[in-house]
Design a protein around this motif. Structure first.
Motif, short mmCIF file in Angstrom:
data_model
loop_
_atom_site.label_atom_id
_atom_site.label_comp_id
_atom_site.label_asym_id
_atom_site.label_seq_id
_atom_site.Cartn_x
_atom_site.Cartn_y
_atom_site.Cartn_z
N THR A 144 11.78 16.12 31.38
CA THR A 144 11.70 15.96 29.92
C THR A 144 10.44 16.53 29.18
O THR A 144 10.57 17.21 27.98
N ALA A 145 9.24 16.78 29.95
CA ALA A 145 8.16 17.51 29.43
C ALA A 145 8.31 18.87 29.20
O ALA A 145 8.02 19.48 28.33
N LEU A 146 9.04 19.67 30.19
CA LEU A 146 9.34 20.90 30.07
C LEU A 146 10.28 21.41 28.80
O LEU A 146 10.15 22.14 28.06
N ALA A 199 19.95 26.09 26.96
CA ALA A 199 19.07 25.99 28.10
C ALA A 199 18.67 24.77 28.42
O ALA A 199 18.39 23.65 27.82
N SER A 200 18.77 24.64 29.86
CA SER A 200 18.67 23.51 30.55
C SER A 200 17.37 23.62 31.72
O SER A 200 17.70 24.48 32.59
N VAL A 201 16.59 22.97 31.64
CA VAL A 201 15.39 23.23 32.58
C VAL A 201 15.35 22.09 33.95
O VAL A 201 16.32 20.91 33.76
N HIS A 202 14.88 22.35 34.91
CA HIS A 202 14.58 21.32 36.02
C HIS A 202 13.13 21.78 36.44
O HIS A 202 12.31 22.20 35.86
N SER A 222 24.28 19.17 24.37
CA SER A 222 22.66 18.76 23.75
C SER A 222 22.05 17.91 24.57
O SER A 222 22.34 17.48 25.70
N GLY A 223 20.55 17.62 24.19
CA GLY A 223 19.69 16.99 24.94
C GLY A 223 19.88 15.55 24.66
O GLY A 223 19.13 14.89 25.41
N LEU A 224 20.78 15.04 24.05
CA LEU A 224 21.08 13.52 23.76
C LEU A 224 21.16 12.60 24.91
O LEU A 224 21.95 13.28 25.74
N VAL A 225 20.70 11.69 25.20
CA VAL A 225 21.03 10.44 26.15
C VAL A 225 21.55 9.17 25.41
O VAL A 225 20.78 8.50 24.68
N ASN A 226 22.92 9.17 25.67
CA ASN A 226 23.51 7.98 25.00
C ASN A 226 22.85 6.46 25.70
O ASN A 226 22.32 6.64 26.84
N GLY A 239 16.82 17.25 29.70
CA GLY A 239 16.56 18.36 30.00
C GLY A 239 17.37 19.54 29.38
O GLY A 239 17.02 20.79 29.67
N ILE A 240 18.32 19.29 28.54
CA ILE A 240 19.22 20.15 27.98
C ILE A 240 18.56 20.46 26.38
O ILE A 240 18.49 19.45 25.80
N VAL A 241 18.49 21.84 26.24
CA VAL A 241 18.01 22.03 24.70
C VAL A 241 19.02 23.04 24.34
O VAL A 241 19.43 24.06 24.71
#
Length: 392
Positions: A292-294, A367-370, A162-166, A319-321
């Protein structure tokens, strides 16, 4: 950030929408050339001879990685992958019956399995810290769980699923106050977020080359703080990590390279150094802003579709969705997207039992963007998704 130039320098961008950067990002032409040219040199003059000729490039990776995470070069070990780097750190720690390991609910399977093996072997207690109301590790709960038996705080910075940032730095503050060793798995965060070991306060940090750093597969690294290294003996040694000083004696080398082995992927090391240089030249603050914007745009687009559910939690997102579509298995969705030249991945509960399993999610599309991705590529994903189906 000149996106068009970056895309031209990324051969894979010409062929498909690569939204699987949390699996393995696309290498740049420069990184690819660094790897292939060294392999060609090995084939031409011999492996040992090529390594001797390329010492400057091989040694450069230590300086680049140290700069990337705010360490000194003698605190960096380059290892064949992030899992082995993490293992060398974790299994170098000494545990006794009654010791406690505190970790997060979002922990990755390989790490969790190592905790459970150690619990069985040494009578150690493995305890997950509750999440807070945002879905990230609760720093207050962590503080309340500390006592003299806590031997290790080990957390994944950005989970695979997931997109979590601990809150890594807040965790580090608690660990330092308590004098507890802190191991951070930064496999998914290094390369997409600024990561500074002094700011975070971790004693050990591990990461890979192939994900958001855009390096070659078969590369990873370990940061081991100088204050801790001399107290850690790796789970196995060889003639690179130690010196055979007499018939019945040996001496472990004093720096972080005690966690390495003699045989290594030299072409990969050189390529990793080039990839890290690219990240540093672009600037990790700029990279995070773009990524993070994407990702935010993709989440908004997914939420606008009926029957599509985004499963990312946390105050800060990466960036992980992760998402699901009613009536469709994530694996089928990933295959459908792949057939339309959109790369994504699937995260299963077997990789995150304490998180996905506890939320009743057998699997999710990841889905993970760069930074080299575009809004048009996000639209390709959204347009390719099938309509949600009614339950039953």
């Amino acid at each position: 950030m000149d996106i068009e130039t970056l895309r031209r320098d990324t051969p894979g961008c010409a062929h498909r929408a690569h939204l699987n950067n949390a699996g393995a990002a696309l290498m740049s032409r420069q990184t690819l050339a660094a790897v292939t040219s060294h392999l060609e040199l090995e084939a031409t003059i011999g492996g040992y001879e090529a390594a001797a000729a390329a010492q400057e490039g091989i040694e450069h990776v230590y300086d680049a990685l140290a700069r990337l995470v705010g360490a000194d070069r003698d605190e960096i070990a380059v290892i064949e992958n992030a899992t082995r780097a993490w293992d060398m750190a974790f299994y170098g720690l000494r545990f006794e019956p009654g010791d406690r390991i505190l970790t997060a609910r979002s922990e990755y399977a390989s790490n969790a399995i190592a905790y459970l093996q150690t619990a069985r072997r040494y009578g150690v207690s493995v305890e997950t810290v509750p999440d807070d109301e945002h879905g990230q590790l609760s720093v207050e709960a962590l503080r309340s769980m500390l006592d003299e038996r806590v031997r290790l705080i080990a957390v994944t910075h950005v989970p695979t699923q997931s997109g979590l940032v601990n809150p890594a730095a807040e965790i580090g503050k608690v660990a330092r106050e308590a004098g507890v060793t802190y191991l951070l798995d930064a496999c998914q965060s290094v390369g997409q977020l600024p990561v500074d070991v002094a700011e975070i306060g971790c004693d050990l940090l591990t990461a890979t080359g192939r994900k958001f750093l855009r390096g070659p597969r078969g590369t990873g690294f370990l940061y081991a703080s100088r204050r801790l290294t001399e107290r850690l003996e790796p789970p196995f040694l060889d003639l690179h990590s130690a010196t055979w000083t007499g018939p019945d004696s040996y001496r472990v080398r004093p720096d972080a390279r005690r966690f390495e082995t003699w045989e290594t992927f030299y072409a990969g090391k050189i390529g990793l150094g080039v990839a890290v240089d690219t990240a540093l030249d672009l600037g990790l603050d700029a990279v995070e802003a773009r990524v993070t914007a994407l990702a935010a745009r993709l989440r908004d687009g997914l939420r606008s579709l009926p029957g599509v559910h985004v499963h990312d939690r946390g105050l800060r997102l990466s960036g992980i969705v992760s998402f699901t579509v009613d009536g469709h298995e994530p694996a089928d969705l990933a295959e459908l997207l792949r057939s339309r030249e959109v790369n994504v991945s699937v995260s299963h509960a077997t990789s995150a039992q304490w998180d996905l399993g506890s939320r009743g999610l057998p699997s999710v599309v990841r889905a993970s963007v760069h930074y080299y991705n575009t809004e048009a590529e996000l639209s390709r994903l959204l347009d390719a998704l099938p309509a949600a189906l009614p339950a039953g």
